[in-house]
Design a protein around this motif. Structure first.
Motif, PDB file in Angstrom:
ATOM      1  N   PHE A   1     -43.017 102.823  16.401  1.00 14.94           N
ATOM      2  CA  PHE A   1     -42.755 104.350  16.619  1.00 14.94           C
ATOM      3  C   PHE A   1     -41.236 104.558  16.569  1.00 14.94           C
ATOM      4  O   PHE A   1     -40.802 105.602  16.318  1.00 14.94           O
ATOM      5  CB  PHE A   1     -43.616 104.936  17.766  1.00 14.94           C
ATOM      6  N   ILE A   2     -40.591 103.535  16.883  1.00 17.48           N
ATOM      7  CA  ILE A   2     -39.104 103.495  17.094  1.00 17.48           C
ATOM      8  C   ILE A   2     -38.531 102.864  16.056  1.00 17.48           C
ATOM      9  O   ILE A   2     -37.023 102.857  15.740  1.00 17.48           O
ATOM     10  CB  ILE A   2     -38.633 103.488  18.348  1.00 17.48           C
ATOM     11  N   MET A   3     -39.022 101.484  15.767  1.00 14.93           N
ATOM     12  CA  MET A   3     -38.452 100.674  14.752  1.00 14.93           C
ATOM     13  C   MET A   3     -38.791 100.494  13.113  1.00 14.93           C
ATOM     14  O   MET A   3     -37.958  99.678  12.383  1.00 14.93           O
ATOM     15  CB  MET A   3     -38.495  99.308  15.611  1.00 14.93           C
ATOM     16  N   ALA A   4     -39.940 101.040  12.933  1.00 16.96           N
ATOM     17  CA  ALA A   4     -40.543 100.790  11.575  1.00 16.96           C
ATOM     18  C   ALA A   4     -39.573 101.342  10.637  1.00 16.96           C
ATOM     19  O   ALA A   4     -38.907 102.499  10.684  1.00 16.96           O
ATOM     20  CB  ALA A   4     -41.793 101.631  11.397  1.00 16.96           C
ATOM     21  N   ILE A   5     -39.388 100.905   9.514  1.00 16.61           N
ATOM     22  CA  ILE A   5     -38.454 101.252   8.502  1.00 16.61           C
ATOM     23  C   ILE A   5     -39.123 102.326   7.634  1.00 16.61           C
ATOM     24  O   ILE A   5     -38.359 103.016   7.018  1.00 16.61           O
ATOM     25  CB  ILE A   5     -38.168 100.313   7.395  1.00 16.61           C
ATOM     26  N   ASN A   6     -40.444 102.695   7.757  1.00 17.93           N
ATOM     27  CA  ASN A   6     -41.191 104.031   7.025  1.00 17.93           C
ATOM     28  C   ASN A   6     -41.219 104.832   8.177  1.00 17.93           C
ATOM     29  O   ASN A   6     -41.972 106.020   7.887  1.00 17.93           O
ATOM     30  CB  ASN A   6     -42.165 103.438   6.551  1.00 17.93           C
ATOM     31  N   ALA A   7     -40.882 104.858   9.420  1.00 16.40           N
ATOM     32  CA  ALA A   7     -41.014 105.714  10.517  1.00 16.40           C
ATOM     33  C   ALA A   7     -40.709 107.240  10.289  1.00 16.40           C
ATOM     34  O   ALA A   7     -41.378 108.429  10.553  1.00 16.40           O
ATOM     35  CB  ALA A   7     -40.625 105.510  11.815  1.00 16.40           C
ATOM     36  N   LYS A   8     -39.709 107.318   9.218  1.00 21.87           N
ATOM     37  CA  LYS A   8     -39.039 108.615   9.214  1.00 21.87           C
ATOM     38  C   LYS A   8     -39.905 109.400   8.171  1.00 21.87           C
ATOM     39  O   LYS A   8     -40.114 110.650   8.526  1.00 21.87           O
ATOM     40  CB  LYS A   8     -37.718 108.457   8.111  1.00 21.87           C
TER      41      LYS A   8
ATOM     42  N   ILE B   1     -33.576 115.855  24.175  1.00 20.99           N
ATOM     43  CA  ILE B   1     -33.417 114.579  25.143  1.00 20.99           C
ATOM     44  C   ILE B   1     -34.319 113.560  24.611  1.00 20.99           C
ATOM     45  O   ILE B   1     -35.487 113.694  24.581  1.00 20.99           O
ATOM     46  CB  ILE B   1     -33.712 115.038  26.588  1.00 20.99           C
ATOM     47  N   LEU B   2     -33.940 112.283  24.218  1.00 20.19           N
ATOM     48  CA  LEU B   2     -34.436 111.231  23.755  1.00 20.19           C
ATOM     49  C   LEU B   2     -34.741 110.107  24.908  1.00 20.19           C
ATOM     50  O   LEU B   2     -33.586 109.871  25.537  1.00 20.19           O
ATOM     51  CB  LEU B   2     -34.144 110.622  22.475  1.00 20.19           C
TER      52      LEU B   2
ATOM     53  N   ASP C   1     -33.168 100.014  26.427  1.00 22.52           N
ATOM     54  CA  ASP C   1     -32.168 100.810  26.563  1.00 22.52           C
ATOM     55  C   ASP C   1     -32.178 101.738  25.257  1.00 22.52           C
ATOM     56  O   ASP C   1     -32.829 101.815  24.368  1.00 22.52           O
ATOM     57  CB  ASP C   1     -30.865 100.200  27.036  1.00 22.52           C
ATOM     58  N   SER C   2     -30.980 102.636  25.384  1.00 21.42           N
ATOM     59  CA  SER C   2     -30.917 103.615  24.300  1.00 21.42           C
ATOM     60  C   SER C   2     -30.607 102.960  22.932  1.00 21.42           C
ATOM     61  O   SER C   2     -30.997 103.492  21.826  1.00 21.42           O
ATOM     62  CB  SER C   2     -29.935 104.495  24.513  1.00 21.42           C
ATOM     63  N   ASN C   3     -30.125 101.755  22.858  1.00 23.57           N
ATOM     64  CA  ASN C   3     -29.912 101.098  21.896  1.00 23.57           C
ATOM     65  C   ASN C   3     -31.057 100.893  20.820  1.00 23.57           C
ATOM     66  O   ASN C   3     -30.889 100.850  19.641  1.00 23.57           O
ATOM     67  CB  ASN C   3     -29.457  99.511  22.026  1.00 23.57           C
ATOM     68  N   SER C   4     -32.170 100.950  21.512  1.00 22.34           N
ATOM     69  CA  SER C   4     -33.465 100.720  20.751  1.00 22.34           C
ATOM     70  C   SER C   4     -33.633 101.849  19.696  1.00 22.34           C
ATOM     71  O   SER C   4     -34.492 101.647  18.892  1.00 22.34           O
ATOM     72  CB  SER C   4     -34.691 100.502  21.828  1.00 22.34           C
ATOM     73  N   TRP C   5     -32.977 102.886  19.806  1.00 25.71           N
ATOM     74  CA  TRP C   5     -33.096 104.119  18.928  1.00 25.71           C
ATOM     75  C   TRP C   5     -32.408 103.787  17.627  1.00 25.71           C
ATOM     76  O   TRP C   5     -32.418 104.666  16.585  1.00 25.71           O
ATOM     77  CB  TRP C   5     -32.731 105.391  19.524  1.00 25.71           C
TER      78      TRP C   5
ATOM     79  N   THR D   1     -33.922  92.112   9.744  1.00 18.49           N
ATOM     80  CA  THR D   1     -32.856  92.845  10.195  1.00 18.49           C
ATOM     81  C   THR D   1     -32.981  93.613  11.315  1.00 18.49           C
ATOM     82  O   THR D   1     -32.204  93.630  12.332  1.00 18.49           O
ATOM     83  CB  THR D   1     -32.043  93.604   8.849  1.00 18.49           C
ATOM     84  N   THR D   2     -34.016  94.665  11.222  1.00 25.53           N
ATOM     85  CA  THR D   2     -34.386  95.476  12.382  1.00 25.53           C
ATOM     86  C   THR D   2     -34.704  94.486  13.565  1.00 25.53           C
ATOM     87  O   THR D   2     -34.001  94.804  14.739  1.00 25.53           O
ATOM     88  CB  THR D   2     -35.763  96.363  12.074  1.00 25.53           C
ATOM     89  N   VAL D   3     -35.305  93.512  13.601  1.00 26.68           N
ATOM     90  CA  VAL D   3     -35.769  92.695  14.659  1.00 26.68           C
ATOM     91  C   VAL D   3     -34.282  92.182  15.292  1.00 26.68           C
ATOM     92  O   VAL D   3     -34.226  91.868  16.396  1.00 26.68           O
ATOM     93  CB  VAL D   3     -36.692  91.736  14.301  1.00 26.68           C
ATOM     94  N   THR D   4     -33.629  91.569  14.211  1.00 23.73           N
ATOM     95  CA  THR D   4     -32.325  90.944  14.801  1.00 23.73           C
ATOM     96  C   THR D   4     -31.568  91.947  15.476  1.00 23.73           C
ATOM     97  O   THR D   4     -30.787  91.566  16.610  1.00 23.73           O
ATOM     98  CB  THR D   4     -31.557  90.376  13.615  1.00 23.73           C
ATOM     99  N   ARG D   5     -31.121  93.217  15.161  1.00 27.89           N
ATOM    100  CA  ARG D   5     -30.538  94.098  15.617  1.00 27.89           C
ATOM    101  C   ARG D   5     -31.032  94.637  16.933  1.00 27.89           C
ATOM    102  O   ARG D   5     -30.351  94.771  17.858  1.00 27.89           O
ATOM    103  CB  ARG D   5     -30.302  95.278  14.849  1.00 27.89           C
ATOM    104  N   PHE D   6     -32.685  94.501  17.081  1.00 29.68           N
ATOM    105  CA  PHE D   6     -33.007  94.879  18.211  1.00 29.68           C
ATOM    106  C   PHE D   6     -32.779  93.736  19.502  1.00 29.68           C
ATOM    107  O   PHE D   6     -32.595  94.053  20.619  1.00 29.68           O
ATOM    108  CB  PHE D   6     -34.510  94.825  18.150  1.00 29.68           C
TER     109      PHE D   6
END
Length: 417
Positions: A395-402, A98-99, A106-110, A287-292
């Motif tokens: 922790f949820i948006m960084a492009i290198n978090a993977k 569960i996330l 909301d869940s879109n942030s993932w 791009t990440t920030v725009t999507r967020f």
């Protein structure tokens, strides 16, 4: 002491009258208000469901579920049961995860990066049965068995109710569907409700392990400029007094109050409120920030923000304080709100905590206080990661978090499988 208590009680009302000029029906332009006017554009356009908007479009199968809490809220819950490359019909029994997202999102942030960088997809591609929850009041959870979001009573809750009702309902539902113990991943607010649940003895027989990203338990040392100013000047109480049960950054009254804070506090960078609130995130691209900001920020209850501010001001972790002893007694059977005792968390629950050196909300000092409370946790069940350059949103948006965080999450789950 009685005089001091009286002054504190009147502080929100005094500030309300001071701020009345900043609460018009229409918000006028301001050089400090670019965040409010530029980014607060969420029109809840994803009412068709997260599966359609953010998951199926990337080639993953997805199911929409609804879970009704004991107090009547209907929570949206999405399930990604298999990875994109899996062969249909060949499905081993998978561990459920569960996330749980944080507050004001909301869940879109993932799902703000490319699929290979988003944690839910990474989990699905690595063989996990992924369940994505949505806090009451957000886009996919604006339903109740009898109340409408336009009703003030719909917003009469804090994270106490998420501990008492939402997480138990979600865990019961996923446990029934999968007949397995559950791995849990929370970010920010999602870590707070997990920690306090465990401390109350809730979920402990259903949870397999818990990952706490940017963990929040104590807030006394947070450095977020806007949050500190708002909490110190009882802005949470002011908004409550104005009569806003739903805290929505799109509302003219809320925009005006934020603008007034920006105009009177030049230290707040209102041109970049994401970083001003979360800390200087190191690894987000445009791009990440725009999507967020396509879907965030989200609503929460004003009462919930009051509860957070109480935690900051009082320096202790308690249930919601109704201030008047008679009201506390009516709700709790005692004159002061009960404390959450985190030392009661069972020492054998596998925990993975990852926190950042630049985080303005989950400050290092506050996390270390939490870790000190967990010092008696079973050594082989507690894993801690410190990332010097990370702030709250990384922790949820960084492009290198993977590579920086999520590979360690997978390793942790594997060790405690």
């Amino acid at each position: 002491m009685a005089f001091l208590s009286l002054m504190i009680s009147f502080a929100p009302l005094t500030l309300y009258f001071l701020l009345l000029p900043f609460v018009p029906h229409q918000v006028h332009a301001s050089s400090h208000a670019s965040f409010v006017t530029k980014y607060v554009t969420n029109d809840y356009s994803n009412v068709g469901g997260l599966c359609v908007s953010s998951i199926i479009v990337h080639g993953y199968k997805c199911q929409e579920h609804m879970v009704t809490t004991e107090d009547g809220y209907i929570l949206g819950l999405q399930r990604i049961q298999e990875g994109r490359a899996e062969v249909n019909g060949i499905r081993a029994k998978k561990q459920p995860v569960i996330l749980q997202h944080g507050v004001l999102v909301d869940s879109n942030s993932w799902f703000v990066n490319a699929p290979k960088q988003n944690l839910p997809f990474i989990l699905a591609d690595n063989g996990y049965d992924v369940w994505i929850s949505n806090t009451r009041g957000t886009t996919f959870t604006r339903r109740h068995v009898s109340l409408d979001p336009s009703n003030r009573e719909f917003w009469n809750w804090t994270w106490d109710e998420l501990v008492a009702h939402d997480l138990p309902a979600l865990f019961d539902y996923v446990s029934k569907e999968t007949r397995q113990k559950i791995n849990y991943i929370g970010h920010s607010h999602g870590t707070l409700i997990a920690l306090t649940s465990f401390s109350e003895g809730k979920l402990v027989n259903q949870v397999k392990s818990a990952v706490l990203l940017s963990p929040v338990a104590y807030l006394s040392h947070m450095t977020t400029e806007l949050g500190v100013v708002a909490a110190r000047y009882f802005l949470d109480e002011v908004i409550h007094l104005i009569g806003l049960a739903e805290f929505d950054l799109r509302l003219p009254q809320v925009k005006a109050i934020i603008r007034s804070l920006c105009d009177s506090n030049p230290g707040i960078n209102c041109y970049d409120l994401l970083n001003a609130i979360t800390g200087p995130n190191c690894c987000l691209n445009s791009t990440t920030v725009t999507r967020f900001f396509k879907n965030e920020p989200q609503s929460t209850s004003t009462k919930n923000l009051v509860h957070f501010a109480q935690t900051f001001r009082n320096g202790v972790l308690t249930k919601f304080d109704y201030v008047l002893p008679s009201e506390n007694y009516r709700h709790y059977g005692q004159l002061f709100p009960p404390r959450y005792t985190l030392s009661n968390i069972p020492h054998n629950i596998p925990l993975f905590l990852s926190y950042g050196g630049k985080d303005a909300l989950s400050d290092v000092t506050d996390v270390q206080k939490l870790l000190d409370i967990l010092k008696f946790h079973d050594a082989d069940k507690l894993s801690v990661q410190f990332i010097k350059e990370y702030a709250h949103a990384d922790f949820i948006m960084a492009i290198n978090a993977k590579d920086i965080v999520y590979k360690h999450v997978l390793s942790f789950f594997s060790r405690h499988a």
